[in-house]
Structures are given as C-alpha cells and as structure tokens.
Motif scaffolding. Structure first.
Motif, PDB file in Angstrom:
ATOM      1  N   VAL A  17      58.278  21.689  44.983  1.00 45.26           N
ATOM      2  CA  VAL A  17      56.886  21.351  45.265  1.00 45.26           C
ATOM      3  C   VAL A  17      56.024  22.316  44.458  1.00 45.26           C
ATOM      4  N   ARG A  18      55.572  21.872  43.322  1.00 45.53           N
ATOM      5  CA  ARG A  18      54.928  22.750  42.350  1.00 45.53           C
ATOM      6  C   ARG A  18      53.783  23.558  42.942  1.00 45.53           C
ATOM      7  N   GLN A  19      52.987  22.936  43.828  1.00 42.67           N
ATOM      8  CA  GLN A  19      51.815  23.605  44.382  1.00 42.67           C
ATOM      9  C   GLN A  19      52.180  24.678  45.400  1.00 42.67           C
ATOM     10  N   TRP A  20      53.451  24.751  45.791  1.00 43.21           N
ATOM     11  CA  TRP A  20      53.898  25.775  46.730  1.00 43.21           C
ATOM     12  C   TRP A  20      54.483  26.970  45.966  1.00 43.21           C
ATOM     13  N   HIS A  21      53.730  27.504  45.022  1.00 44.68           N
ATOM     14  CA  HIS A  21      54.119  28.685  44.238  1.00 44.68           C
ATOM     15  C   HIS A  21      55.437  28.458  43.489  1.00 44.68           C
ATOM     16  N   CYS A  22      55.661  27.229  43.035  1.00 43.71           N
ATOM     17  CA  CYS A  22      56.912  26.902  42.353  1.00 43.71           C
ATOM     18  C   CYS A  22      56.711  26.524  40.884  1.00 43.71           C
ATOM     19  N   ALA A  23      55.512  26.729  40.360  1.00 39.48           N
ATOM     20  CA  ALA A  23      55.217  26.290  38.997  1.00 39.48           C
ATOM     21  C   ALA A  23      56.098  26.979  37.965  1.00 39.48           C
ATOM     22  N   GLY A  24      56.507  28.210  38.222  1.00 39.51           N
ATOM     23  CA  GLY A  24      57.283  28.949  37.237  1.00 39.51           C
ATOM     24  C   GLY A  24      58.782  28.898  37.444  1.00 39.51           C
ATOM     25  N   THR A  25      59.268  27.993  38.255  1.00 44.29           N
ATOM     26  CA  THR A  25      60.701  27.973  38.587  1.00 44.29           C
ATOM     27  C   THR A  25      61.490  26.899  37.847  1.00 44.29           C
TER      28      THR A  25
END
Length: 323
Positions: free
Chosen positions: A82-90
């Motif tokens: 879920v990109r908006q849950w602080h996952c953009a850099g994963t």
C-alpha cells in the motif's frame, strides 16, 4: 459495495522446495502468563464480525485432490504494497510480485499468509502459479468519524483494493472471519481463517492494529483483545496462525507484554521458539523489531527469516510435519 468487507476465493497452481535452519525442540511445560499494566476501557465499535457477511464460505468446485503432504512450508509476509502507507521506497508492484512468486518457486512455501497486499497483485501471482493454487482475500476498511467505512485502495488502479490474504497450493474451505475489536476512527484490519484441505490443518492470517491506531481514542490499545480472539479461535494442535501482529514478543523489555494471552508460546509454539521459556526471534521489520509470527501445534523442523528486498518486512518461513 456496502460497509461489509468482501472476500474473494480464487483458484490456481505452483511448486515447492525447502528452507534452511533446522533445530530440535524439547518438551513443553506450561508457563504462567505474565501481564503488565491495567486494563483500560474499550468499546466494541467496528468489529470484524460486522463485515464478516461478505466472506465466501468455500470453493464450489475442486480439481482432483493431491495426496496429503507429510511436511508443509508456511510463510507469512507483509508486502508493504500500500504505497501511501510509507511503502513508496520498498519496490514496485512488479518487484513485489516476483518476490511473492519466489517464496513458492525458490523457498518452497505452499501456504503464504499476506498482509498489506493488493488484490490485483495477489491474483496475478496466483494465475502465474497455475490452477492448483487458491487465494482468499479480504480488504481493509477505512472508517471515518461518522462511522462510514470504505475499502482502502492501492495506488494503481489495476492493483485494486488493499488487504490481507491467504495463498495456498491446496483447496481452501470453511472461510471465516474472527470477530475482534477495531478502532472507531481508523483502519479496520482483521483475522481470516480457512481450512487447508489436503494436509487438513486450520490456518489463520492476522493483521492486528498497531498502538495509537484509533484517531478518536489514541490511548486505546486493541491488540490484547485481537490476540485473545485469534488464540481462542484455533484448535490446539493441527493449526498454523500468525501474520503481522504489530507487537514485539513478550518479555521484561517489552512494556506491551500484557497484550499477549495464554496460548501463544505455550499451547502453540512460535516458529523460532527453541524452548518452553524462549521468547526470542530474529527481527522481521526494518526497525529491528520482530513483528511477524507463525504459531503452530504441529511439530516444527525449520524456521527461516528471509529478506525479499521488496518490503520493510522480511518473510518468516516455517516447516512443519503434517503427517
């Protein structure tokens, strides 16, 4: 779409191998339960029971059954999809799908518990594995101050809703949602259970609420009630349950140890548990904490933590004897 969450049960196929890290286990005496801190008021607001009506009970058609396995490798992985849950850099969705596929093709997992997964990604992996693979998916719900609940969506339209899922190389039956207290304002996570038919075990995938997850009551903690509901729903032996429990293991260094009920570590042992008194385990999160767990009443033979380089969580893999 009503406020009821929806469960999807899809059919598909794959292959398997093994993991490393063999250990032996002694007998297990019962230990007294530790509890720290007082109880605080909680009200039953948005419960998983309130959205359980959308869960599909079972597949109506099954392919021919394969012989029951004598061993089974189970994995749990928070995909941070879920990109908006602080996952953009994963990592990209493609990278996460490759990592999930690798848990099957390279690590031999035949049962995978997933959290923070996107419905479209799970479905794509299931299709790529073949017709002997099956999934059950449940979306997260975002509940606002008026009580209105809407599904959480992943960033890309093709990814669909965000949620937690079970991916299995055997038919799934008797899907149920476990009622547990949830935040009044915030994200409703939950617990999804199913019977894996060929090995004949009960499996439950849980994603629990982190501390301070209720915007209306930030001081309330729901993990004790959720863990109690999870532990109470499983049989004593032929079971595997776990997921992202959003709490460290119980012990003197964990002020939240009081949330742990009897059952985990006592009636069922954790993947990395090497003795009756052990509560240790390798970190599974980028913060250096162990947040991901697998408990079972079956005999364990292997436990592995594997960084898939596609999430802020590592995958936890456990091999059990089922025959």
């Amino acid at each position: 779409m009503t406020d009821c969450a929806r469960a999807q049960l899809l059919v598909s196929g794959g292959s398997g191998g093994d993991d490393a890290g063999v250990f032996s286990l002694p007998a297990r005496p019962r230990l007294p339960r530790q509890r720290h801190g007082g109880r605080r008021r909680l009200i039953l607001t948005a419960t998983v029971a309130g959205v359980a009506a959308g869960v599909t009970a079972a597949l109506t058609l099954h392919p021919p059954r394969s012989p029951a396995p004598r061993t089974l490798t189970v994995a749990t992985w928070n995909m941070c999809g879920v990109r908006q849950w602080h996952c953009a850099g994963t990592g990209s969705p493609e990278r996460k799908r490759r990592a999930l596929t690798g848990l099957v093709t390279n690590s031999g997992a035949r049962l995978v518990l997933l959290q923070e997964a996107c419905a479209g990604d799970v479905a794509a992996v299931r299709r790529s594995l073949g017709t002997s693979w099956h999934t059950a998916f449940r979306p997260y719900l975002a509940r606002d101050a008026t009580g209105r609940a809407t599904p959480v969506h992943c960033a890309e339209a093709a990814q669909g809703e965000a949620g937690y899922a079970i991916l299995a190389g055997y038919p799934l039956a008797s899907l149920t949602s476990v009622p547990a207290q949830q935040p009044t304002v915030g994200v409703t996570r939950g617990i999804l259970c199913a019977t894996v038919e060929a090995p004949g075990i009960r499996v439950c995938d849980a994603h629990l609420s982190p501390a301070h997850s209720d915007a209306a009551h930030p001081g309330w903690d729901f993990r004790d009630d959720q863990l109690k509901a999870l532990a109470a729903t499983v049989p004593s032996r032929r079971t595997v349950y776990g997921g992202d429990l959003n709490v460290s293991p119980p012990g003197p260094r964990n002020p939240a140890s009081w949330v742990w009920p009897a059952g985990p570590y006592i009636r069922q042992r954790e993947c990395a548990q090497t003795s009756a008194t052990s509560r240790a385990g390798r970190p599974t999160h980028a913060s250096g904490h162990k947040l991901d767990y697998l408990f079972t009443g079956l005999e364990r033979t292997r436990c592995t933590v594997r960084d898939l380089d596609a999430s802020d969580h590592s995958a936890l893999l456990m091999r059990v004897r089922t025959g």
